[in-house]
Motif scaffolding. Structure first.
Motif, PDB file in Angstrom:
ATOM      1  N   TRP A  49       0.816  -1.217   0.000  1.00  0.00           N
ATOM      2  CA  TRP A  49       0.000   0.000   0.000  1.00  0.00           C
ATOM      3  C   TRP A  49       0.851   1.268   0.000  1.00  0.00           C
ATOM      4  N   ASP A  50       1.943   1.203  -0.716  1.00  0.00           N
ATOM      5  CA  ASP A  50       2.822   2.359  -0.861  1.00  0.00           C
ATOM      6  C   ASP A  50       2.084   3.457  -1.633  1.00  0.00           C
ATOM      7  N   PRO A  51       2.050   4.685  -1.097  1.00  0.00           N
ATOM      8  CA  PRO A  51       1.331   5.770  -1.787  1.00  0.00           C
ATOM      9  C   PRO A  51       1.819   6.015  -3.214  1.00  0.00           C
ATOM     10  N   LEU A  52       3.107   5.874  -3.448  1.00  0.00           N
ATOM     11  CA  LEU A  52       3.619   6.052  -4.813  1.00  0.00           C
ATOM     12  C   LEU A  52       3.151   4.923  -5.727  1.00  0.00           C
ATOM     13  N   ALA A  53       3.029   3.722  -5.166  1.00  0.00           N
ATOM     14  CA  ALA A  53       2.518   2.596  -5.949  1.00  0.00           C
ATOM     15  C   ALA A  53       1.061   2.845  -6.320  1.00  0.00           C
ATOM     16  N   ILE A  54       0.283   3.398  -5.393  1.00  0.00           N
ATOM     17  CA  ILE A  54      -1.124   3.697  -5.680  1.00  0.00           C
ATOM     18  C   ILE A  54      -1.217   4.671  -6.855  1.00  0.00           C
ATOM     19  N   LEU A  55      -0.434   5.747  -6.807  1.00  0.00           N
ATOM     20  CA  LEU A  55      -0.458   6.729  -7.900  1.00  0.00           C
ATOM     21  C   LEU A  55       0.018   6.130  -9.218  1.00  0.00           C
ATOM     22  N   ALA A  56       1.063   5.302  -9.154  1.00  0.00           N
ATOM     23  CA  ALA A  56       1.589   4.687 -10.376  1.00  0.00           C
ATOM     24  C   ALA A  56       0.568   3.732 -10.984  1.00  0.00           C
ATOM     25  N   ILE A  57      -0.108   2.962 -10.148  1.00  0.00           N
ATOM     26  CA  ILE A  57      -1.124   2.026 -10.646  1.00  0.00           C
ATOM     27  C   ILE A  57      -2.314   2.799 -11.199  1.00  0.00           C
TER      28      ILE A  57
END
Length: 130
Positions: A49-57
């Motif tokens: 649940w990394d915030p950068l992963a959320i934005l990238a996805i």
């Protein structure tokens, strides 16, 4: 010189007041955003649940589905489609520009009289009811 007053969003663009081909309204837009962001959030569980992963996805969902399905999964679920202002296919670069500006948030919450956010104006796109 100012534009004359218009009765509804999209009138000056030659779009219908309601129904297919009319400007997507706020409720549907927000619903679509929640679906797409929710999907990105759930998928990001594989990345802690990394915030950068959320934005990238979220960005990947937009960039992949807009040129292939004329909208993200959220757009399609809520009966919306994204097209160029002239009604043609968005191509490949417009979804990238639109998504990068959408992630910044500010352009998406600043609208013109036709309820087109700055992210759509910059990309030359318009979100319509399907």
């Amino acid at each position: 010189m100012t534009d004359q007053a218009h009765d509804y969003p999209g009138e000056r663009l030659g779009l219908p007041r309601e129904g297919s081909g009319s400007i997507a309204r706020l409720g549907r837009r927000v619903g679509a955003l929640f679906v797409d962001y929710g999907a990105a959030y759930l998928i990001s569980g594989f990345f802690g649940w990394d915030p950068l992963a959320i934005l990238a996805i979220f960005a990947a969902i937009q960039i992949v589905f807009i040129p292939t399905l004329q909208g993200s999964p959220g757009h399609r679920i809520f009966g919306l489609r994204l097209v160029r202002l002239d009604g043609a296919w968005t191509g490949l670069w417009r979804p990238v520009v639109r998504t990068l500006l959408l992630i910044v948030v500010v352009p998406a919450v600043i609208w013109d009289a036709d309820q087109r956010g700055l992210h759509d104006k910059a990309a030359g796109t318009i979100l319509l009811r399907a």
